[in-house]
Scaffold this motif. Structure first.
Motif, PDB file in Angstrom:
ATOM      1  N   CYS A 167      77.295  -1.141  76.564  1.00 15.91           N
ATOM      2  CA  CYS A 167      76.608   0.041  75.801  1.00 15.91           C
ATOM      3  C   CYS A 167      78.253  -0.584  74.261  1.00 15.91           C
ATOM      4  O   CYS A 167      78.755   0.162  73.480  1.00 15.91           O
ATOM      5  CB  CYS A 167      76.749   0.845  75.254  1.00 15.91           C
ATOM      6  N   HIS A 168      78.802  -1.926  74.315  1.00 12.26           N
ATOM      7  CA  HIS A 168      79.301  -2.500  73.424  1.00 12.26           C
ATOM      8  C   HIS A 168      79.054  -3.299  71.824  1.00 12.26           C
ATOM      9  O   HIS A 168      77.953  -3.747  72.148  1.00 12.26           O
ATOM     10  CB  HIS A 168      80.685  -3.117  73.977  1.00 12.26           C
ATOM     11  N   LYS A 169      79.257  -3.785  71.264  1.00 16.66           N
ATOM     12  CA  LYS A 169      79.237  -4.672  69.958  1.00 16.66           C
ATOM     13  C   LYS A 169      79.801  -5.482  69.631  1.00 16.66           C
ATOM     14  O   LYS A 169      80.985  -5.762  70.044  1.00 16.66           O
ATOM     15  CB  LYS A 169      79.326  -3.671  68.686  1.00 16.66           C
ATOM     16  N   MET A 170      78.943  -6.849  69.510  1.00 15.69           N
ATOM     17  CA  MET A 170      79.798  -8.121  68.422  1.00 15.69           C
ATOM     18  C   MET A 170      79.341  -8.469  67.477  1.00 15.69           C
ATOM     19  O   MET A 170      78.023  -8.331  67.540  1.00 15.69           O
ATOM     20  CB  MET A 170      79.915  -9.224  69.997  1.00 15.69           C
ATOM     21  N   VAL A 171      80.333  -9.818  67.501  1.00 21.47           N
ATOM     22  CA  VAL A 171      79.976  -9.724  65.897  1.00 21.47           C
ATOM     23  C   VAL A 171      80.592 -11.637  65.723  1.00 21.47           C
ATOM     24  O   VAL A 171      81.951 -11.343  66.067  1.00 21.47           O
ATOM     25  CB  VAL A 171      80.135  -9.017  64.533  1.00 21.47           C
ATOM     26  N   PHE A 172      79.888 -11.614  64.756  1.00 20.55           N
ATOM     27  CA  PHE A 172      80.349 -13.399  64.330  1.00 20.55           C
ATOM     28  C   PHE A 172      80.543 -13.526  63.418  1.00 20.55           C
ATOM     29  O   PHE A 172      80.370 -13.235  62.775  1.00 20.55           O
ATOM     30  CB  PHE A 172      79.216 -14.369  65.384  1.00 20.55           C
ATOM     31  N   ASP A 173      82.058 -14.528  62.900  1.00 19.76           N
ATOM     32  CA  ASP A 173      82.949 -14.343  62.115  1.00 19.76           C
ATOM     33  C   ASP A 173      81.894 -16.134  61.136  1.00 19.76           C
ATOM     34  O   ASP A 173      82.846 -17.317  62.146  1.00 19.76           O
ATOM     35  CB  ASP A 173      84.185 -14.522  61.760  1.00 19.76           C
ATOM     36  N   THR A 174      81.233 -16.762  60.514  1.00 19.04           N
ATOM     37  CA  THR A 174      80.852 -17.586  60.625  1.00 19.04           C
ATOM     38  C   THR A 174      81.991 -18.510  59.436  1.00 19.04           C
ATOM     39  O   THR A 174      81.897 -19.221  59.467  1.00 19.04           O
ATOM     40  CB  THR A 174      79.361 -17.388  59.132  1.00 19.04           C
ATOM     41  N   LYS A 175      82.972 -18.007  58.786  1.00 22.38           N
ATOM     42  CA  LYS A 175      83.769 -18.321  58.127  1.00 22.38           C
ATOM     43  C   LYS A 175      85.202 -19.151  58.406  1.00 22.38           C
ATOM     44  O   LYS A 175      85.513 -20.366  59.006  1.00 22.38           O
ATOM     45  CB  LYS A 175      84.963 -17.547  57.626  1.00 22.38           C
ATOM     46  N   THR A 176      85.438 -18.526  60.298  1.00 23.13           N
ATOM     47  CA  THR A 176      86.616 -18.807  61.120  1.00 23.13           C
ATOM     48  C   THR A 176      85.803 -18.484  62.689  1.00 23.13           C
ATOM     49  O   THR A 176      86.730 -20.126  62.953  1.00 23.13           O
ATOM     50  CB  THR A 176      87.855 -17.665  60.975  1.00 23.13           C
ATOM     51  N   GLY A 177      84.813 -19.164  62.594  1.00 23.11           N
ATOM     52  CA  GLY A 177      84.576 -19.147  64.267  1.00 23.11           C
ATOM     53  C   GLY A 177      84.749 -18.121  65.308  1.00 23.11           C
ATOM     54  O   GLY A 177      84.712 -18.634  66.463  1.00 23.11           O
ATOM     55  N   SER A 178      85.462 -16.735  64.836  1.00 23.49           N
ATOM     56  CA  SER A 178      85.814 -16.164  65.965  1.00 23.49           C
ATOM     57  C   SER A 178      84.861 -14.889  66.062  1.00 23.49           C
ATOM     58  O   SER A 178      83.678 -14.552  65.338  1.00 23.49           O
ATOM     59  CB  SER A 178      86.714 -15.256  65.498  1.00 23.49           C
ATOM     60  N   ILE A 179      85.157 -14.141  67.180  1.00 26.21           N
ATOM     61  CA  ILE A 179      84.325 -13.487  67.738  1.00 26.21           C
ATOM     62  C   ILE A 179      85.293 -12.042  67.661  1.00 26.21           C
ATOM     63  O   ILE A 179      85.673 -11.943  68.635  1.00 26.21           O
ATOM     64  CB  ILE A 179      83.678 -13.606  69.225  1.00 26.21           C
ATOM     65  N   TYR A 180      84.501 -10.463  67.323  1.00 26.39           N
ATOM     66  CA  TYR A 180      84.917  -9.553  67.565  1.00 26.39           C
ATOM     67  C   TYR A 180      83.933  -9.124  68.006  1.00 26.39           C
ATOM     68  O   TYR A 180      83.388  -8.978  68.053  1.00 26.39           O
ATOM     69  CB  TYR A 180      84.971  -9.332  66.218  1.00 26.39           C
ATOM     70  N   LEU A 181      84.637  -8.122  68.945  1.00 27.14           N
ATOM     71  CA  LEU A 181      84.741  -7.213  70.276  1.00 27.14           C
ATOM     72  C   LEU A 181      84.657  -5.738  70.591  1.00 27.14           C
ATOM     73  O   LEU A 181      86.295  -5.043  70.036  1.00 27.14           O
ATOM     74  CB  LEU A 181      84.593  -7.933  71.377  1.00 27.14           C
ATOM     75  N   LEU A 182      84.136  -5.071  70.467  1.00 24.47           N
ATOM     76  CA  LEU A 182      84.268  -3.599  70.292  1.00 24.47           C
ATOM     77  C   LEU A 182      83.799  -2.266  70.867  1.00 24.47           C
ATOM     78  O   LEU A 182      82.705  -2.298  70.799  1.00 24.47           O
ATOM     79  CB  LEU A 182      84.885  -2.623  68.965  1.00 24.47           C
ATOM     80  N   GLY A 183      84.282  -1.345  71.477  1.00 22.83           N
ATOM     81  CA  GLY A 183      83.560  -0.085  72.460  1.00 22.83           C
ATOM     82  C   GLY A 183      82.526  -0.554  73.516  1.00 22.83           C
ATOM     83  O   GLY A 183      83.420  -1.788  74.455  1.00 22.83           O
ATOM     84  N   ARG A 184      83.336   0.657  74.352  1.00 23.71           N
ATOM     85  CA  ARG A 184      82.514   0.042  76.187  1.00 23.71           C
ATOM     86  C   ARG A 184      81.711   1.554  76.878  1.00 23.71           C
ATOM     87  O   ARG A 184      82.294   2.754  75.927  1.00 23.71           O
ATOM     88  CB  ARG A 184      83.521  -0.163  76.793  1.00 23.71           C
ATOM     89  N   LEU A 185      81.572   1.381  77.363  1.00 23.74           N
ATOM     90  CA  LEU A 185      81.231   2.631  77.998  1.00 23.74           C
ATOM     91  C   LEU A 185      80.586   1.637  79.833  1.00 23.74           C
ATOM     92  O   LEU A 185      80.246   1.263  80.420  1.00 23.74           O
ATOM     93  CB  LEU A 185      79.851   3.035  77.693  1.00 23.74           C
ATOM     94  N   SER A 186      82.200   1.790  80.461  1.00 24.27           N
ATOM     95  CA  SER A 186      82.603   0.565  81.844  1.00 24.27           C
ATOM     96  C   SER A 186      82.497   1.818  82.849  1.00 24.27           C
ATOM     97  O   SER A 186      81.804   3.185  82.924  1.00 24.27           O
ATOM     98  CB  SER A 186      83.957   0.294  81.897  1.00 24.27           C
ATOM     99  N   ASP A 187      82.316   1.553  83.883  1.00 25.46           N
ATOM    100  CA  ASP A 187      82.227   1.967  85.268  1.00 25.46           C
ATOM    101  C   ASP A 187      83.131   3.614  85.244  1.00 25.46           C
ATOM    102  O   ASP A 187      82.919   4.211  85.794  1.00 25.46           O
ATOM    103  CB  ASP A 187      82.409   1.133  86.547  1.00 25.46           C
ATOM    104  N   SER A 188      84.188   3.599  84.616  1.00 26.24           N
ATOM    105  CA  SER A 188      85.598   4.357  84.949  1.00 26.24           C
ATOM    106  C   SER A 188      85.284   5.224  83.968  1.00 26.24           C
ATOM    107  O   SER A 188      86.436   5.983  83.703  1.00 26.24           O
ATOM    108  CB  SER A 188      86.799   3.596  85.133  1.00 26.24           C
ATOM    109  N   ASP A 189      84.617   5.112  82.790  1.00 27.12           N
ATOM    110  CA  ASP A 189      84.531   6.536  82.035  1.00 27.12           C
ATOM    111  C   ASP A 189      84.034   7.725  82.613  1.00 27.12           C
ATOM    112  O   ASP A 189      84.604   8.419  81.769  1.00 27.12           O
ATOM    113  CB  ASP A 189      83.729   5.030  80.698  1.00 27.12           C
ATOM    114  N   ALA A 190      82.635   7.727  82.386  1.00 30.06           N
ATOM    115  CA  ALA A 190      82.096   8.822  82.970  1.00 30.06           C
ATOM    116  C   ALA A 190      80.968   8.549  83.445  1.00 30.06           C
ATOM    117  O   ALA A 190      80.223   7.958  83.410  1.00 30.06           O
ATOM    118  CB  ALA A 190      82.413  10.152  82.024  1.00 30.06           C
ATOM    119  N   THR A 191      80.188   9.143  84.509  1.00 29.66           N
ATOM    120  CA  THR A 191      79.164   9.431  84.735  1.00 29.66           C
ATOM    121  C   THR A 191      78.404  10.600  84.246  1.00 29.66           C
ATOM    122  O   THR A 191      77.251   9.725  84.078  1.00 29.66           O
ATOM    123  CB  THR A 191      79.217  10.007  86.041  1.00 29.66           C
TER     124      THR A 191
END
Length: 776
Positions: free
Chosen positions: A242-266
């Protein structure tokens, strides 16, 4: 002052009333919104403001205004754009005048206006088409012009506006070992459109969160694993969904933010329809201390740091950014190097109270976060977007506009849509209910992409019937297209098959079988888009509840997750279809005229060969029209007979009398003695005319206005205009009926032509204020 009127205008002698209201008799400031658009919805500029007092609060009071101020947009560039758009109104009126003259066969004044003003009513090819059809009846040249117009892209606007259908194709590429990413949902994908590469990270496979990292080459149809476990790499993100990634066409970088991991909550995962995570011993996993920190990452696909991760922030909330969130949306403006994040549910360990995130921006160059709109403010403004999660958000880079729509808030699925103007930090609600406006039904985890060049959004809908531990999916999940070329925009359903063939129709053509293969309805999938190839890619997701007996042989239910990869392109009507339909219109008229001018056997042969060749015999409507054409051959006369002039209208056609002929006309009238009674005319004395005396005359000066009765339009259409150069003399006189028929055929072809290349729609009479017109 009690009651007053407010006038605005560009000059003091031409002002319009925009407000009539009153003031209270107190010291509290009052603000009044002022009308800024005319009846046609066009925003008009203003230079002067006039206040006209009507009454005071008492008979003994003098009218007084203590203070007044104006508030609004003062940006000079914006005001100039408004002024230019307003000036276009005069151009629009002139274009309607030219269209009106040409429709009435008044080609001489029509050409005079064009030659003197240098103004063009339409594209030169469209003008040639008009002359070929209406004036010359040169059908061969008209058909040739259709091909030239197609190559000049004059049909592109129409083609893009036709209802498309989706052509799906499943991609079966693997990596060198024959592997593909495992089945999952809630993962993240982004695309490098230049190199046609898709990056995939993380997700939930039904039992645990994933941390594998893949890249897919659309050109080679091959997967390649970049990391089997990023948790083991330096500065890299851990397992999540449940996270998000975006691609920067200008620099070729990928940015990643957010999460819902096994340790967050049931509880959070249970409420989103995903089984709660457990440890290896079967107990729910505990939440560590750092579970609620919002981490921020960057991955390099180019340069010296290619293949490396940057740990940009341990907790974005401590730097003015969003808290730990999931099911949010994130887009990147590569030109300005700014990220935009909106919505999502906040992860803080308290699952009894649902909390949402607001709208943030991140300046990549300055490494600085900024809160643009707070989530759930105490005072709700019309320019605020209600917070939500599981929604869609795309960026229109040309106008720097965010389109935000759908999603879920509490237990309600939303179907509203907003346009957020980045420059002014204001939001406009485009639809309170886009389903009622012909759009899709509300649903959760919608996926959408944008094509700025076509000004279209593509929405891949999946219907989640009810939230809960077990989720069922509707058997039908149509895709939609939203065109924002005009406000508020229009929704069009994307067909699942070609419009001339039903899905159940049998076919032996392997090409026709391609569109029958379509992905299974799902949610929590991921979609990316390559605007250069205009291709949508879909991967994975949750297909909802299936019978576990089919998979394990045990009774019960299980949510099925997918590992399939699909590509989808929109197929629209081609230019050859436009040319065929236009040619069919031309040959129908040509046949009708052959029934009048040529031998019946020749007309019949033309109908059976040339007309039949351009008929779509699978189209019932076209077939019926084709069959009805035979009645023209059997009828003695197919052209509409000239109506008998009404007794209230002149029985003779209007004639233009040139100045050189005026004297002859006067002498002719004097000779027959049927002129009006003599009238005394006075001449002003001057040094050059001292001998002039008042004289009697039976004629007014030629340049004085004369009363004109109603115009006999039929007689006017019957009169050949000198501007009708090149009319085919072999076909006889171009009668009013034939002129009207040909003009109708020409105007039936105009819907295929782009708006900026043809005459305006509507009539000149439609823009005349008939309520104030008294015929004088």
């Amino acid at each position: 002052m009690k009651d007053f009127k407010l006038y605005v205008g560009l000059s003091e002698d031409r002002m319009s009333e925009v407000l009539r209201t009153g003031l209270k008799n107190d010291i509290t400031p009052e603000t009044f919104p002022i009308k800024q658009t005319n009846n046609a919805g066009i925003c008009f500029p203003t230079r002067y403001v006039k206040i006209v007092p009507i009454s005071a609060h008492g008979q003994s009071f003098h009218t007084s205004i203590w203070h007044i101020a104006l508030a609004g947009i003062t940006d000079e560039a914006y005001v100039e754009r408004v002024r230019q758009k307003y000036d276009e109104v005069e151009t629009t009126v002139l274009r309607h005048v030219l269209k009106h003259l040409r429709q009435r066969r008044l080609l001489t004044p029509y050409e005079s206006i064009i030659s003197r003003s240098g103004f063009k009513l339409e594209h030169p090819l469209v003008t040639k088409l008009y002359e070929s059809i209406v004036l010359q009846g040169d059908w061969k040249q008209a058909e040739n012009l259709l091909s030239v117009m197609s190559k000049t892209n004059l049909f592109d606007s129409y083609l893009h506006g036709t209802q498309p259908y989706a052509a799906w194709k499943r991609l079966h590429g693997t990596d060198a070992d024959g592997d593909v990413p495992s089945p999952r949902g809630g993962h993240a994908m982004c695309m490098d459109p230049i190199n046609d590469m898709i990056y995939l990270f993380g997700g939930w496979d039904g039992e645990k969160s994933l941390d594998d990292f893949w890249v897919y080459s659309a050109r080679e149809d091959k997967w390649r694993v970049l990391s089997h476990s990023t948790s083991d790499e330096k500065n890299a993100p851990g397992a999540r969904s449940c996270h998000k990634m975006v691609f920067d066409t200008k620099t070729g970088s990928i940015y990643l933010l957010g999460r819902l991991s096994d340790s967050d909550a049931t509880n959070a995962m249970s409420r989103t329809g995903t089984p709660a995570p457990h440890t290896s011993d079967g107990e729910p996993s505990a939440t560590p201390v750092r579970a609620f920190c919002s981490e921020f990452y960057r991955y390099h696909t180019r340069g010296m740091d290619n293949g490396k991760w940057d740990f940009l922030s341990f907790d974005t909330a401590s730097q003015g950014g969003p808290p730990l969130i999931f099911d949010h949306q994130m887009v990147l403006d590569s030109e300005s190097q700014i990220l935009y994040i909106f919505g999502g549910r906040i992860v803080d360990g308290d699952w009894e109270t649902v909390k949402y995130s607001g709208l943030y921006s991140y300046n990549i160059r300055l490494s600085k976060w900024k809160l643009l709109q707070i989530a759930d403010p105490p005072v709700v403004s019309a320019s605020m977007i209600p917070s939500r999660f599981g929604h869609s958000m795309v960026l229109e880079p040309a106008t720097r506009t965010l389109y935000i729509f759908a999603g879920q808030r509490d237990d309600k699925y939303l179907c509203d849509m907003f346009a957020y103007d980045i420059a002014t930090n204001t939001a406009t609600e485009l639809f309170a209910d886009f389903s009622a406006a012909g759009g899709p039904d509300s649903s959760f985890t919608q996926r959408s992409v944008i094509d700025p060049s076509l000004r279209e959004l593509y929405v891949g809908l999946t219907r989640k019937q009810q939230p809960g531990a077990l989720t069922t999916i509707s058997s039908e999940a149509p895709n939609w297209m939203f065109s924002y070329d005009s406000k508020p925009g229009t929704w069009t359903q994307i067909l699942s098959h070609p419009p001339d063939r039903e899905p159940s129709s049998p076919t032996t053509d392997t090409h026709d079988e391609e569109y029958l293969e379509q992905p299974q309805p799902r949610y929590a999938h991921q979609v990316v888009y390559n605007p250069l190839t205009r291709t949508v890619f879909l991967h994975g997701g949750n297909a909802g509840v299936v019978d576990a007996m089919e998979h394990t042989g045990e009774e019960g239910h299980k949510e099925e997750r997918m590992d399939d990869l699909w590509q989808m392109t929109l197929v629209r009507a081609g230019s050859e279809e436009v040319i065929r339909r236009a040619t069919y219109q031309l040959r129908q008229q040509q046949f009708r005229e052959m029934c009048e001018d040529a031998a019946p056997i020749k007309a019949l042969s033309f109908l059976q060969t040339e007309v039949s060749a351009v008929v779509d015999h699978n189209d019932a409507k076209e077939t019926d029209t084709f069959r009805s054409l035979l009645t023209y051959l059997l009828s003695p006369s197919t052209l509409t007979p000239s109506p008998t002039p009404s007794s209230s209208l002149p029985s003779t056609s209007m004639k233009y009398i040139l100045p050189s002929k005026a004297k002859e006309a006067r002498e002719d009238d004097d000779e027959h003695g049927d002129g009006p009674p003599p009238r005394k005319r006075s001449r002003s004395r001057s040094p050059d005319h001292e001998d002039d005396h008042e004289t009697w005359t039976s004629r007014l000066e030629e340049d004085l206005p004369m009363a004109q009765g109603p115009v006999n339009m039929h007689a006017l259409l019957e009169t050949e205009d000198p501007g009708e150069h090149g009319t085919d003399a072999t076909r006889g006189k171009l009668t009013a009926a034939r002129f009207a028929q040909r003009n109708e055929v020409f105007e039936r072809l105009l819907p295929f032509v782009s708006d900026n290349a043809k005459q305006p729609s509507g009539s000149l009479l439609d823009i005349v204020c008939m309520d104030e017109f008294d015929g004088r």
